[in-house]
Motif scaffolding. Structure first.
Motif, PDB file in Angstrom:
ATOM      1  N   ALA A  48      -6.984  -7.422   7.437  1.00  0.00           N
ATOM      2  CA  ALA A  48      -6.403  -6.985   6.160  1.00  0.00           C
ATOM      3  C   ALA A  48      -7.195  -5.812   5.589  1.00  0.00           C
ATOM      4  O   ALA A  48      -6.626  -4.835   5.103  1.00  0.00           O
ATOM      5  CB  ALA A  48      -6.370  -8.151   5.172  1.00  0.00           C
ATOM      6  N   ARG A  49      -8.501  -5.907   5.655  1.00  0.00           N
ATOM      7  CA  ARG A  49      -9.362  -4.820   5.177  1.00  0.00           C
ATOM      8  C   ARG A  49      -9.060  -3.538   5.955  1.00  0.00           C
ATOM      9  O   ARG A  49      -8.896  -2.463   5.378  1.00  0.00           O
ATOM     10  CB  ARG A  49     -10.824  -5.242   5.347  1.00  0.00           C
ATOM     11  N   ALA A  50      -8.942  -3.667   7.286  1.00  0.00           N
ATOM     12  CA  ALA A  50      -8.672  -2.490   8.122  1.00  0.00           C
ATOM     13  C   ALA A  50      -7.310  -1.873   7.805  1.00  0.00           C
ATOM     14  O   ALA A  50      -7.108  -0.674   7.988  1.00  0.00           O
ATOM     15  CB  ALA A  50      -8.746  -2.871   9.600  1.00  0.00           C
ATOM     16  N   ALA A  91      -6.422  -3.288   2.564  1.00  0.00           N
ATOM     17  CA  ALA A  91      -6.683  -4.162   1.419  1.00  0.00           C
ATOM     18  C   ALA A  91      -7.958  -3.696   0.722  1.00  0.00           C
ATOM     19  O   ALA A  91      -8.985  -3.496   1.369  1.00  0.00           O
ATOM     20  CB  ALA A  91      -6.833  -5.608   1.881  1.00  0.00           C
ATOM     21  N   GLU A  92      -7.883  -3.513  -0.611  1.00  0.00           N
ATOM     22  CA  GLU A  92      -9.069  -3.082  -1.363  1.00  0.00           C
ATOM     23  C   GLU A  92     -10.033  -4.228  -1.563  1.00  0.00           C
ATOM     24  O   GLU A  92     -11.236  -4.019  -1.731  1.00  0.00           O
ATOM     25  CB  GLU A  92      -8.651  -2.552  -2.738  1.00  0.00           C
ATOM     26  N   ALA A  93      -9.502  -5.451  -1.617  1.00  0.00           N
ATOM     27  CA  ALA A  93     -10.348  -6.628  -1.787  1.00  0.00           C
ATOM     28  C   ALA A  93      -9.841  -7.729  -0.866  1.00  0.00           C
ATOM     29  O   ALA A  93      -8.625  -7.849  -0.662  1.00  0.00           O
ATOM     30  CB  ALA A  93     -10.302  -7.107  -3.237  1.00  0.00           C
ATOM     31  N   VAL A  94     -10.760  -8.488  -0.291  1.00  0.00           N
ATOM     32  CA  VAL A  94     -10.369  -9.655   0.499  1.00  0.00           C
ATOM     33  C   VAL A  94     -11.133 -10.862  -0.041  1.00  0.00           C
ATOM     34  O   VAL A  94     -12.288 -10.749  -0.455  1.00  0.00           O
ATOM     35  CB  VAL A  94     -10.629  -9.478   2.014  1.00  0.00           C
ATOM     36  N   LEU A 111      -9.001 -11.626   7.502  1.00  0.00           N
ATOM     37  CA  LEU A 111      -9.465 -10.834   6.364  1.00  0.00           C
ATOM     38  C   LEU A 111      -9.985  -9.475   6.828  1.00  0.00           C
ATOM     39  O   LEU A 111      -9.749  -8.458   6.173  1.00  0.00           O
ATOM     40  CB  LEU A 111     -10.547 -11.598   5.592  1.00  0.00           C
ATOM     41  N   GLU A 112     -10.658  -9.469   7.971  1.00  0.00           N
ATOM     42  CA  GLU A 112     -11.125  -8.182   8.537  1.00  0.00           C
ATOM     43  C   GLU A 112      -9.936  -7.279   8.843  1.00  0.00           C
ATOM     44  O   GLU A 112      -9.957  -6.072   8.569  1.00  0.00           O
ATOM     45  CB  GLU A 112     -11.886  -8.419   9.850  1.00  0.00           C
ATOM     46  N   ARG A 121       0.842  -1.203   0.000  1.00  0.00           N
ATOM     47  CA  ARG A 121       0.000   0.000   0.000  1.00  0.00           C
ATOM     48  C   ARG A 121       0.878   1.255   0.000  1.00  0.00           C
ATOM     49  O   ARG A 121       0.627   2.197  -0.732  1.00  0.00           O
ATOM     50  CB  ARG A 121      -0.918   0.005   1.227  1.00  0.00           C
ATOM     51  N   ALA A 140      -4.962  -7.026  -2.806  1.00  0.00           N
ATOM     52  CA  ALA A 140      -6.021  -7.973  -2.472  1.00  0.00           C
ATOM     53  C   ALA A 140      -5.405  -9.073  -1.611  1.00  0.00           C
ATOM     54  O   ALA A 140      -4.266  -9.467  -1.844  1.00  0.00           O
ATOM     55  CB  ALA A 140      -6.624  -8.572  -3.742  1.00  0.00           C
TER      56      ALA A 140
END
Ligand code: ZN
Ligand code: ZN
Length: 347
Positions: free
Chosen positions: A205-207, A210-213, A202-203, A186, A193
């Protein structure tokens, strides 16, 4: 000194009183400030790492204060705070001279080929060729994570796969390496992703941007990654060393994509079958990578300072030496998100 010693595969490490290490002529003795607990330690714990023989003190992600420096050491003295890469290269052979310290034929690897830093003190050979000063104000726990997860991810992305701004980076496995790659990617201006089988990872990673998980428990996670990245990742990073993730990583690439194998394929995963027709028809490239040459530390530290990248979210748990066995056992199943670092060596 207190140390956590592995005396039988897959058994709890024994907390023992061991003699203080002797100072090598070309090395230093460090008082360990922090040491990360990594999936590679789990490989050693299970007996899957051919370099490890028992009894053994694991621990390869450390930073510390110099207590003593050997007579051949010119760059370091008592009181200096330093980070060590986990590959201690000789600094003199043709590979080292060419800047490729990670392939040095005589490399020492604390925690694998010699005793590591699950201990109050550690002897570190070849100090001049390998140590880097701990930047002023950097948390020792974070510096310890730099020594393996962050440096490995940095070299995989910049030294091997050549990730460029605007490209899609697809990460397979959101453990310590995967999260480090996400944050570095980033900060480099890539779109990221992340695929994993654990919802909390995954949560996280999103936080962390990450634009996509992608939930890799689905039917076709590679297809889901290609869809999420507008036709496939430019760079796929395999961060587990598993057959299924390696295959998914390769299949998740767009044409001319580059895959970088960061996870260590050990034990049952030492041999992996891959769809070589995809490599041929997609004109793909596959890179192996391991660690980071010590001379690249300044570039990484400058990048972190210049971008203001806050890597601290990678550290999930600060634990004591006596907690290490429980932490290693967590890697048997889906380990919780983030990295555990030993910061208390007194209990
Ligand atoms: Zn590691
Ligand atoms: Zn060398």
């Amino acid at each position: 000194m207190r140390a956590a010693r592995l005396t039988a595969w897959r058994q709890p490490l024994r907390i023992e009183d061991l003699p203080d290490p002797a100072c090598p002529p070309d090395g230093v003795v460090l008082e360990v400030l922090a040491c990360g607990i990594c999936r590679s330690d789990w490989h050693a714990w299970t007996g899957a790492d051919p370099d490890v023989s028992l009894p053994h003190v694991p621990g390869h992600e450390f930073c510390g204060v110099v207590l003593e420096a050997g007579p051949e050491v010119t760059r370091w003295r008592a009181g200096d705070r330093v980070i060590a890469p986990f590959i201690l290269a000789c600094g003199r052979c043709p590979d080292c001279q060419a800047g490729n310290q990670t392939i040095c034929a005589t490399q020492a690897v604390p925690g694998f080929t010699c005793d590591g830093a699950f201990a109050e003190r550690i002897a570190v050979v070849r100090a001049d060729a390998n140590l880097t000063a701990l930047p002023e104000g950097m948390d020792p726990a974070l510096a310890a994570a730099l020594g393996c997860r962050v440096t490995t991810a940095w070299h995989a992305l910049t030294g091997r796969a050549g990730l460029r701004p605007g490209e899609w980076l697809g990460i397979w496995g959101a453990g310590g390496i995967g999260l480090a790659a996400l944050m570095l990617g980033r900060a480099m201006g890539a779109r990221v992703a992340v695929a994993d089988v654990v919802a909390e990872k995954l949560e996280m990673a999103r936080a962390l941007g990450a634009e996509a998980v992608i939930d890799a428990r689905g039917d076709d996670p590679a297809g889901a990654m290609r869809a999420a990245t507008g036709g496939g990742a430019h760079v796929a990073l395999e961060a587990l060393g598993f057959a299924v993730t390696a295959e998914n990583a390769l299949k998740s690439l767009r044409k001319l994509g580059r895959m970088v194998q960061v996870g260590m394929p050990a034990g049952d995963h030492a041999r992996i079958e891959l769809p070589w027709d995809a490599l041929y028809s997609g004109q793909l490239a596959v890179y192996g990578t391991r660690g980071m040459p010590a001379h690249r530390y300044p570039a990484l530290l400058e990048f972190i300072a210049a971008t203001g990248l806050d890597l601290s979210p990678i550290i999930a748990r600060r634990v004591a030496l006596s907690d290490v066995s429980a932490e290693l056992a967590l890697f048997d199943a889906a380990a919780p998100p983030g990295v555990a670092v030993i910061t208390d060596f007194t209990r």
